[in-house]
Design a protein around this motif. Structure first.
Motif, PDB file in Angstrom:
ATOM      1  N   ARG A 243     -25.123  80.566  54.492  1.00 36.93           N
ATOM      2  CA  ARG A 243     -25.858  79.715  55.422  1.00 36.93           C
ATOM      3  C   ARG A 243     -27.326  79.605  55.024  1.00 36.93           C
ATOM      4  O   ARG A 243     -27.984  80.590  54.737  1.00 36.93           O
ATOM      5  CB  ARG A 243     -25.774  80.260  56.856  1.00 36.93           C
ATOM      6  CG  ARG A 243     -24.379  80.613  57.330  1.00 36.93           C
ATOM      7  CD  ARG A 243     -23.506  79.444  57.587  1.00 36.93           C
ATOM      8  NE  ARG A 243     -23.954  78.620  58.696  1.00 36.93           N
ATOM      9  CZ  ARG A 243     -23.450  77.414  58.948  1.00 36.93           C
ATOM     10  NH1 ARG A 243     -22.503  76.913  58.172  1.00 36.93           N
ATOM     11  NH2 ARG A 243     -23.899  76.707  59.966  1.00 36.93           N
TER      12      ARG A 243
ATOM     13  N   THR B 294     -26.861  73.673  56.357  1.00 41.68           N
ATOM     14  CA  THR B 294     -28.120  73.085  55.888  1.00 41.68           C
ATOM     15  C   THR B 294     -28.978  72.518  57.029  1.00 41.68           C
ATOM     16  O   THR B 294     -29.938  71.799  56.782  1.00 41.68           O
ATOM     17  CB  THR B 294     -27.867  71.987  54.834  1.00 41.68           C
ATOM     18  OG1 THR B 294     -26.941  71.029  55.373  1.00 41.68           O
ATOM     19  CG2 THR B 294     -27.301  72.570  53.553  1.00 41.68           C
ATOM     20  N   GLY B 295     -28.608  72.801  58.265  1.00 48.50           N
ATOM     21  CA  GLY B 295     -29.506  72.477  59.373  1.00 48.50           C
ATOM     22  C   GLY B 295     -29.239  71.147  60.070  1.00 48.50           C
ATOM     23  O   GLY B 295     -30.159  70.555  60.649  1.00 48.50           O
ATOM     24  N   LYS B 296     -27.994  70.712  60.076  1.00 43.77           N
ATOM     25  CA  LYS B 296     -27.673  69.452  60.760  1.00 43.77           C
ATOM     26  C   LYS B 296     -27.899  69.582  62.269  1.00 43.77           C
ATOM     27  O   LYS B 296     -28.326  68.630  62.925  1.00 43.77           O
ATOM     28  CB  LYS B 296     -26.211  69.040  60.471  1.00 43.77           C
ATOM     29  CG  LYS B 296     -25.971  68.713  59.002  1.00 43.77           C
ATOM     30  CD  LYS B 296     -24.564  68.231  58.742  1.00 43.77           C
ATOM     31  CE  LYS B 296     -23.508  69.300  58.793  1.00 43.77           C
ATOM     32  NZ  LYS B 296     -23.605  70.310  57.726  1.00 43.77           N
TER      33      LYS B 296
HETATM   34  N1  ATP Z   1     -35.690  73.969  58.538  1.00 45.22           N
HETATM   35  C1  ATP Z   1     -35.087  75.138  58.621  1.00 45.22           C
HETATM   36  N2  ATP Z   1     -35.674  76.251  58.123  1.00 45.22           N
HETATM   37  C2  ATP Z   1     -35.046  77.441  58.182  1.00 45.22           C
HETATM   38  N3  ATP Z   1     -33.811  77.631  58.730  1.00 45.22           N
HETATM   39  C3  ATP Z   1     -33.194  76.564  59.240  1.00 45.22           C
HETATM   40  C4  ATP Z   1     -33.793  75.262  59.221  1.00 45.22           C
HETATM   41  N4  ATP Z   1     -32.939  74.405  59.804  1.00 45.22           N
HETATM   42  C5  ATP Z   1     -31.853  75.122  60.168  1.00 45.22           C
HETATM   43  N5  ATP Z   1     -32.008  76.424  59.834  1.00 45.22           N
HETATM   44  C6  ATP Z   1     -31.033  77.505  60.049  1.00 45.22           C
HETATM   45  O1  ATP Z   1     -29.973  77.255  59.144  1.00 45.22           O
HETATM   46  C7  ATP Z   1     -28.773  77.740  59.683  1.00 45.22           C
HETATM   47  C8  ATP Z   1     -27.686  76.692  59.531  1.00 45.22           C
HETATM   48  O2  ATP Z   1     -27.998  75.571  60.320  1.00 45.22           O
HETATM   49  P1  ATP Z   1     -26.852  74.718  61.050  1.00 45.22           P
HETATM   50  O3  ATP Z   1     -25.944  75.619  61.813  1.00 45.22           O
HETATM   51  O4  ATP Z   1     -27.519  73.646  61.784  1.00 45.22           O
HETATM   52  O5  ATP Z   1     -26.077  74.162  59.784  1.00 45.22           O
HETATM   53  P2  ATP Z   1     -25.086  72.933  59.719  1.00 45.22           P
HETATM   54  O6  ATP Z   1     -25.588  72.051  58.655  1.00 45.22           O
HETATM   55  O7  ATP Z   1     -24.874  72.353  61.065  1.00 45.22           O
HETATM   56  O8  ATP Z   1     -23.779  73.674  59.199  1.00 45.22           O
HETATM   57  P3  ATP Z   1     -22.212  73.344  59.465  1.00 45.22           P
HETATM   58  O9  ATP Z   1     -21.871  72.178  58.603  1.00 45.22           O
HETATM   59  O10 ATP Z   1     -21.529  74.594  59.052  1.00 45.22           O
HETATM   60  O11 ATP Z   1     -22.068  73.044  60.920  1.00 45.22           O
HETATM   61  C9  ATP Z   1     -29.045  78.115  61.108  1.00 45.22           C
HETATM   62  O12 ATP Z   1     -29.113  79.510  61.197  1.00 45.22           O
HETATM   63  C10 ATP Z   1     -30.401  77.494  61.405  1.00 45.22           C
HETATM   64  O13 ATP Z   1     -31.152  78.261  62.330  1.00 45.22           O
END
Ligand code: ATP
Length: 606
Positions: A549, A257-259
């Protein structure tokens, strides 16, 4: 919480089982030299003994891989896979027959043009090659059963598309070629606008990026990354993170979710590009995740002068001063850097300390000890930022000690998994039955890309060898591989050169490969010997989170082969409050249904 007893950990970490509170108080005994490789716990063999009691399947020792000498013979006997034919009917015939009863401010150099968000309808291709195409055309889709009695829309021909039950998303997969090791052209189109307009979605926000306190150079980076609107965690966390005076933050949000962008933008906002010394540190549990985070930070910061340094084994030179403003790495390597006092950089210049996968990074056994030692070297007023998709209750308490007076964003337990991931479990007779099932699942797994998680490195290698012998495009990745090899294997998978990655928990967390649409738990994750082999719900959540994702769909299939693994799956379902669909490997109807459901869930050709 996720345990690293088998292979989860970065290859330069050490184990420590000290009391966390005492470490928080006044630790800093000399840290041991990190070992060069993660070690395999002898206890990992115990699954085998647990499975030993069951099944009348082919009589291989459950702790051993199926005898390789028998494989070629069986391979010769097995009909070749035909993409047009039903998968499981052929595949599991043997299994069925054998079945018995089973139980700051960036310092820009040049003024940028005013950034503009990209069009709301976003199309993505294989990472690194942004591409604009026409949106998918749901109108062209035909109605079809998804295998569970739900109606989905299925598009004909080369481009197959499925709109989910809520009609909230359109995706398509173009499989110009589905065969060959390196020849597939895989393309995913995602329309996020509707999803980001749904208040119940973790991707929803009322805010635009321009409304957040983000420097215009970073806004340019955000739009260059293809982001249109912030996700919920970004919308909530960013104002708290970037506000002055800096405050600690503990943030939980579902996987994918984009953390990363949230904490990356905070680091980029807080460091001063004019100062040629590290001012922010971000720690992650594996070299793979550290490399990925560095890529995200570099991408978002591409219109600034801020530079990053990767701190994982074999990525830096001892004795050379580090001038980059942001250091991203694994705890063992960071500790090594800090061991020279201020030789590599002055830790007192650090303003931001980020822990990704924070619940794992502060856990008692494993990475916690190293993380706490690093924290002790940093200024007291450093901004501590902790993010994860999982924060078990007991870890929340430690997190609050680690990051006092932090702003806190926690999820309700029932919200921790993403609904877009369809969760199934497959009942097999035995370990051998699991191999048979996996082999037959390959056609489904290779519609897009898949990750198969096992408990042991040996199992990962063995499965990889066996599927490779059958002509499938697979690779195995675990902590016994050399650093360069690990990098090359993951890069190859990211680039779509390998369709199926067989691995251990080493990449269970954080790895973001958007085209992964299926996760297989070859072994149910458990807590290892220290945790009495209890089911490891957190690791389960992270593993399945490698698919689905940022609004994409995916599915997970967890293999069970005995009473114990069935109990573990039941316990995971109970904890998460979400049922998994049961598939009986003995039932042709179930198997046909599974195939249908997988294809529907993964937008593959019907
Ligand atoms: N605002 C946004 N709009 C579109 N895509 C996004 C946005 N923010 C993040 N993403 C994309 O969403 C995907 C997941 O983001 P990210 O890897 O940061 O997730 P995470 O929450 O860290 O997941 P995890 O808990 O598995 O580590 C990535 O491919 C990223 O490029």
């Amino acid at each position: 919480m996720g345990k690293d007893w088998a292979d989860e950990v970065d290859d330069d970490e050490v184990d420590a089982a000290q009391d966390l509170r005492s470490r928080l108080g006044g630790l800093a005994p000399e840290s041991p030299e990190p070992s060069s490789q993660a070690s395999e716990s002898p206890a990992v063999a115990s699954l085998a003994s647990r499975i030993g009691g069951l099944s009348t399947g082919p009589s291989s020792s459950p702790s051993q891989p199926p005898p390789s000498s028998s494989s070629p013979q069986r391979e010769r006997e097995r009909p070749r896979l035909n993409p047009q034919a039903p998968i499981f009917g052929r595949a599991l015939a043997g299994v069925k027959a054998d079945r018995t009863e089973k139980p700051k401010e960036a310092t820009p150099t040049a003024p940028p043009p005013a950034p503009a968000p990209p069009p709301a309808q976003k199309t993505e291709t294989t990472p690194g090659t942004p591409k604009t195409t026409e949106p998918t055309k749901p109108a062209a889709m035909a109605s079809a059963d998804d295998g569970w009695g739900n109606t989905v829309a299925a598009a004909p021909d080369a481009v197959d598309a499925v709109v989910n039950g809520d009609g909230d998303q359109a995706q398509s997969v173009d499989m110009s070629s589905t065969s060959g090791l390196i020849s597939n052209e895989f393309q995913v189109e995602v329309k996020l606008a509707d999803l980001q307009a749904d208040p119940n979605s973790p991707l929803y926000s009322v805010t635009k990026f321009e409304e957040l306190p983000i420097h215009e150079h970073l806004l340019k980076g955000i739009y260059a990354a293809g982001f249109t609107k912030p996700s919920k965690i970004q919308e909530k966390a960013l104002p708290l993170l970037i506000a002055n005076p800096a405050q600690n933050l503990i943030g939980q949000s579902q996987s994918g979710t984009g953390k990363t962008a949230a904490f990356a933008l905070n680091m980029l906002s807080r460091v001063d590009a004019a100062l040629m010394t590290p001012q922010a540190i971000c720690l992650a549990p594996s070299r793979e995740l550290a490399r990925q985070i560095q890529e995200v930070v570099d991408k978002l910061g591409q219109f600034t002068q801020i530079k990053t340094c990767l701190a994982v084994p074999n990525s830096w030179k001892r004795g050379v001063r580090i001038e980059q403003q942001i250091v991203i790495g694994t705890p063992g390597t960071l500790q090594e850097m800090l061991r020279g006092g201020t030789r590599h950089f002055d830790p007192k210049m650090i303003k931001v300390f980020v822990l990704d996968e924070a619940d794992q990074m502060i856990q008692l056994q494993g990475l916690g000890d190293q993380t706490f030692r690093i924290k002790k070297a940093l200024p007291e007023n450093v901004q501590n930022v902790l993010f994860s998709a999982t924060f078990p209750e007991e870890v929340q308490e430690f997190a609050k000690l680690f990051a006092p007076e932090a702003n806190q964003l926690f999820l309700k337990q029932e919200d921790v998994t993403v609904d877009a991931i369809k969760q199934l479990y497959l009942e097999c007779d035995s370990e051998q039955g699991k191999f048979e099932a996996l082999s037959m699942l390959y056609d489904c797994m290779s519609i897009g890309q898949s990750i198969v998680f096992c408990r042991k490195k040996m199992t990962a290698d063995m499965i990889s060898d066996r599927l490779g012998q059958e002509g499938h495009s697979v690779a195995s990745l675990h902590g016994d591989k050399l650093s360069d090899e690990r990098d090359a294997i993951l890069d190859g998978f990211r680039d779509g050169k390998t369709k199926v990655l067989i691995t251990t928990n080493v990449i269970a967390r954080g790895i973001d490969i958007q085209q992964v649409n299926m996760v297989v738990n070859f072994d149910v994750p458990d807590m290892g010997p220290e945790g009495g082999f209890a089911p490891d719900v957190e690791t389960y959540i992270h593993r399945i989170g490698r698919t689905g994702r940022f609004g994409r769909k995916g599915c997970s299939v967890t293999f069970v082969s005995d009473d114990r693994s069935m109990r573990d799956v039941q316990s995971i379902m109970d904890t998460l409050g979400k049922p998994m669909k049961k598939i009986d490997a003995r039932s042709q109807k179930d198997l046909d249904q599974l195939e249908k459901a997988l294809r529907a869930a993964m937008k593959g050709p019907n």
